[in-house]
Design an enzyme around this catalytic site. Structure first.
Site, PDB file in Angstrom:
ATOM      1  N   LYS A 129       0.868  -1.186   0.000  1.00 21.24           N
ATOM      2  CA  LYS A 129       0.000   0.000   0.000  1.00 21.24           C
ATOM      3  C   LYS A 129       0.895   1.222   0.000  1.00 21.24           C
ATOM      4  O   LYS A 129       2.018   1.178   0.491  1.00 21.24           O
ATOM      5  CB  LYS A 129      -0.890   0.020   1.256  1.00 21.24           C
ATOM      6  CG  LYS A 129      -2.140   0.859   1.099  1.00 21.24           C
ATOM      7  CD  LYS A 129      -3.208   0.093   0.347  1.00 21.24           C
ATOM      8  CE  LYS A 129      -4.491   0.861   0.223  1.00 21.24           C
ATOM      9  NZ  LYS A 129      -5.576   0.008  -0.295  1.00 21.24           N
TER      10      LYS A 129
HETATM   11  P1  NAD Z   1     -13.073   7.461  -2.607  1.00 25.19           P
HETATM   12  O1  NAD Z   1     -12.080   8.508  -2.401  1.00 25.19           O
HETATM   13  O2  NAD Z   1     -13.613   7.231  -3.974  1.00 25.19           O
HETATM   14  O3  NAD Z   1     -14.323   7.719  -1.632  1.00 25.19           O
HETATM   15  C1  NAD Z   1     -14.172   7.906  -0.254  1.00 25.19           C
HETATM   16  C2  NAD Z   1     -15.531   8.292   0.321  1.00 25.19           C
HETATM   17  O4  NAD Z   1     -15.402   8.400   1.735  1.00 25.19           O
HETATM   18  C3  NAD Z   1     -16.045   9.639  -0.196  1.00 25.19           C
HETATM   19  O5  NAD Z   1     -17.422   9.542  -0.468  1.00 25.19           O
HETATM   20  C4  NAD Z   1     -15.818  10.564   1.008  1.00 25.19           C
HETATM   21  O6  NAD Z   1     -16.745  11.619   1.067  1.00 25.19           O
HETATM   22  C5  NAD Z   1     -16.035   9.600   2.148  1.00 25.19           C
HETATM   23  N1  NAD Z   1     -15.472  10.098   3.398  1.00 25.19           N
HETATM   24  C6  NAD Z   1     -14.222  10.547   3.623  1.00 25.19           C
HETATM   25  N2  NAD Z   1     -14.109  10.966   4.900  1.00 25.19           N
HETATM   26  C7  NAD Z   1     -15.312  10.766   5.470  1.00 25.19           C
HETATM   27  C8  NAD Z   1     -15.845  11.009   6.757  1.00 25.19           C
HETATM   28  N3  NAD Z   1     -15.086  11.517   7.723  1.00 25.19           N
HETATM   29  N4  NAD Z   1     -17.140  10.695   6.996  1.00 25.19           N
HETATM   30  C9  NAD Z   1     -17.914  10.163   6.030  1.00 25.19           C
HETATM   31  N5  NAD Z   1     -17.465   9.908   4.791  1.00 25.19           N
HETATM   32  C10 NAD Z   1     -16.185  10.210   4.520  1.00 25.19           C
HETATM   33  O7  NAD Z   1     -12.437   6.111  -2.014  1.00 25.19           O
HETATM   34  P2  NAD Z   1     -12.787   4.598  -2.376  1.00 25.19           P
HETATM   35  O8  NAD Z   1     -11.832   4.136  -3.408  1.00 25.19           O
HETATM   36  O9  NAD Z   1     -14.236   4.449  -2.575  1.00 25.19           O
HETATM   37  O10 NAD Z   1     -12.356   3.862  -1.020  1.00 25.19           O
HETATM   38  C11 NAD Z   1     -13.212   3.794   0.105  1.00 25.19           C
HETATM   39  C12 NAD Z   1     -12.725   2.685   1.023  1.00 25.19           C
HETATM   40  O11 NAD Z   1     -12.695   1.455   0.299  1.00 25.19           O
HETATM   41  C13 NAD Z   1     -11.321   2.863   1.580  1.00 25.19           C
HETATM   42  O12 NAD Z   1     -11.256   2.247   2.849  1.00 25.19           O
HETATM   43  C14 NAD Z   1     -10.473   2.061   0.607  1.00 25.19           C
HETATM   44  O13 NAD Z   1      -9.240   1.651   1.165  1.00 25.19           O
HETATM   45  C15 NAD Z   1     -11.397   0.899   0.367  1.00 25.19           C
HETATM   46  N6  NAD Z   1     -11.140   0.139  -0.845  1.00 25.19           N
HETATM   47  C16 NAD Z   1     -11.121   0.740  -2.060  1.00 25.19           C
HETATM   48  C17 NAD Z   1     -10.912  -0.024  -3.199  1.00 25.19           C
HETATM   49  C18 NAD Z   1     -10.976   0.561  -4.585  1.00 25.19           C
HETATM   50  O14 NAD Z   1     -10.908  -0.212  -5.552  1.00 25.19           O
HETATM   51  N7  NAD Z   1     -11.125   1.858  -4.760  1.00 25.19           N
HETATM   52  C19 NAD Z   1     -10.668  -1.396  -3.089  1.00 25.19           C
HETATM   53  C20 NAD Z   1     -10.716  -1.980  -1.816  1.00 25.19           C
HETATM   54  C21 NAD Z   1     -10.947  -1.204  -0.717  1.00 25.19           C
END
Ligand code: NAD
Length: 442
Positions: A129
């Site tokens: 990561k």
């Molecule tokens: P992203 O940046 O697209 O979205 C993040 C979301 O979280 C946004 O809607 C933001 O407004 C919200 N957020 C941030 N701070 C917040 C808070 N304090 N309160 C409420 N909402 C809040 O990110 P993503 O890619 O969707 O990733 C989200 C999660 O999923 C993370 O934990 C990431 O590690 C995990 N993840 C992502 C992927 C991927 O393929 N993108 C894969 C596996 C896991």
């Protein structure tokens, strides 16, 4: 008998590996929390001590500082990380996070979870990561392009298409991956272009990306739910859902669930929380977020964050950041099932309360493994200069997710544990076998 998650604090007192490796005893420390849960599962299956100590710490922790020119001509120094947790099963693999609150311990935890996730879904990758401490909302597109390119150049000698392959995470998109790959390829000109292309996954489809990668993590959440919900007497059609975080993972899970007949009735993100008992149009909401930067202002009743957690639903999908379901939120949640779209959204203390309250948690290493699975498909397509159609991607993704869910359920039945511990057991058994045949060098 069902074993529930033990608190990080209690494990810190109990587990000799925590003592041996001199971990900080802060029960709120995310890395201690994630490793403690793994050690609990490792103890149940008598995992060899040498494998436990290897997995309890990452192999490499890389920290870089690099200057970037801002649009007004002045320079700012940024801090970036790449943690390579384990590569026993294949090259390091894991996302790049651009967020103002990125710390080494978070990146270590997320890298560790990638090792577990890849092992559980049986993709031949290890765990890594990375991240840059930056608030993308404070910078122009051109500044973010320069941050991405300069970060790539800072870690370039420590990554590679057969060694460590980044992908998008919070704050990064396919566009960032395109800049990253372009920088890597331009700096390695003279080498085979196709090789450079697969230094990252999650690229735009026009530039070596895979169909279905953008929605893959959300799709994987849904595939897992479809497989597991009958165990708790639920089905997707007609069920009520709440979603915390409406970015890539949350919005895709919501859109796919809605298309399958579920009603998404509460949504929260960093801009606020909204509720609509008749169900949101999640496609329109995703478009609103793309333009406005968050859910705020979308038609629906504005609610507080506490009211969001208290909204009665069948399934809640936390898809924002880590440690958002602590004991406080766990007391408030009115859901039958929590499907962890985000990584480590539930603290061990929160987990204990959810278990006491009979709320089933589908753990992150299972629920959100769809992203890395389709990343693997992208890497394979790049490596073989081929293109899969969306049907092939979705079919293969579903196969990986269903098999991982079944492995988890089997481990739960065999050892009488909760789903999180079972998922760790299924992952650890696979890595444990790899180490027993490989041995430890020399
Ligand atoms: P992203 O940046 O697209 O979205 C993040 C979301 O979280 C946004 O809607 C933001 O407004 C919200 N957020 C941030 N701070 C917040 C808070 N304090 N309160 C409420 N909402 C809040 O990110 P993503 O890619 O969707 O990733 C989200 C999660 O999923 C993370 O934990 C990431 O590690 C995990 N993840 C992502 C992927 C991927 O393929 N993108 C894969 C596996 C896991």
């Amino acid at each position: 008998m069902s074993t529930t998650a033990v608190s990080a604090q209690k494990l810190a007192e109990l587990d000799p590996v925590i003592e041996e490796l001199g971990f900080p005893r802060d029960p709120d420390n995310l890395y201690l929390q994630t490793v403690s849960t793994m050690l609990q599962a490792a103890d149940i299956i008598d995992l060899k001590h040498r494998v436990k100590i290897i997995l309890a710490q990452p192999k490499n922790e890389i920290m870089v500082h690099f200057p970037v020119r801002m649009d007004d001509g002045h320079h700012r120094l940024f801090k970036g990380y790449r943690v390579q947790h384990n590569n026993a099963l294949g090259p390091y693999k894991g996302g790049l996070r651009f967020h103002h609150n990125v710390h080494l311990d978070d990146v270590k935890s997320l890298a560790f979870l990638m090792t577990m996730k890849c092992s559980l879904v049986r993709v031949p990758f290890g765990g890594g990561k990375g991240g840059v401490k930056v608030n993308p909302r404070e910078h122009s597109v051109t500044e973010m392009e320069r941050v991405t390119r300069r970060f790539c150049s800072a870690i370039m000698n420590s990554i590679g298409p057969e060694y460590d392959i980044p992908a998008p995470d919070v704050g990064t998109t396919a566009q960032h991956m395109a800049w990253f790959a372009d920088t890597y390829m331009m700096s390695n000109e003279g080498k085979d272009a196709n090789t450079g292309l697969r230094v990252v996954t999650g690229k735009p489809v026009e530039f070596g990306g895979s169909l279905g990668r953008e929605k893959a993590t959300g799709q994987g959440v849904v595939d897992t739910l479809v497989e597991l919900l009958p165990e708790v007497g639920l089905k997707v059609a007609g069920m009520k859902v709440s979603v915390l975080g409406f970015g890539n993972v949350g919005s895709w899970a919501a859109r796919i669930l809605q298309d399958m007949g579920a009603k998404v009735i509460a949504v929260a993100d960093h801009t606020g929380a909204i509720r609509s008992d008749s169900g949101f149009d999640c496609h329109a909401l995703a478009e609103h977020c793309r333009i406005e930067g968050g859910v705020k202002g979308f038609p629906g009743d504005t609610i507080t964050t506490d009211e969001f957690y208290q909204t009665p639903v069948d399934v809640m999908v936390p898809a924002a950041l880590e440690q958002m379901i602590t004991s406080r939120e766990a007391q408030m949640i009115k859901a039958k099932v929590i499907a962890e779209g985000a990584n480590a959204p539930t603290t061990p203390a929160g987990d204990r309360i959810l278990a006491e309250r009979g709320i089933e948690v589908v753990p992150a290493i299972l629920a959100n493994a769809g992203g890395v699975t389709v990343s693997y498909f992208e890497w394979v397509q790049n490596k073989t200069s081929s293109y899969w159609d969306i049907e092939q991607v979705d079919r293969e993704l579903n196969r990986h997710m269903v098999m991982a869910a079944r492995r988890t359920v089997l481990a739960r039945q065999k050892y009488g544990v909760d789903l999180r511990t079972a998922a760790y057991i299924a992952a650890l058994e696979h890595i444990g076998k790899a180490y027993s045949v490989r041995g430890i060098f020399p």
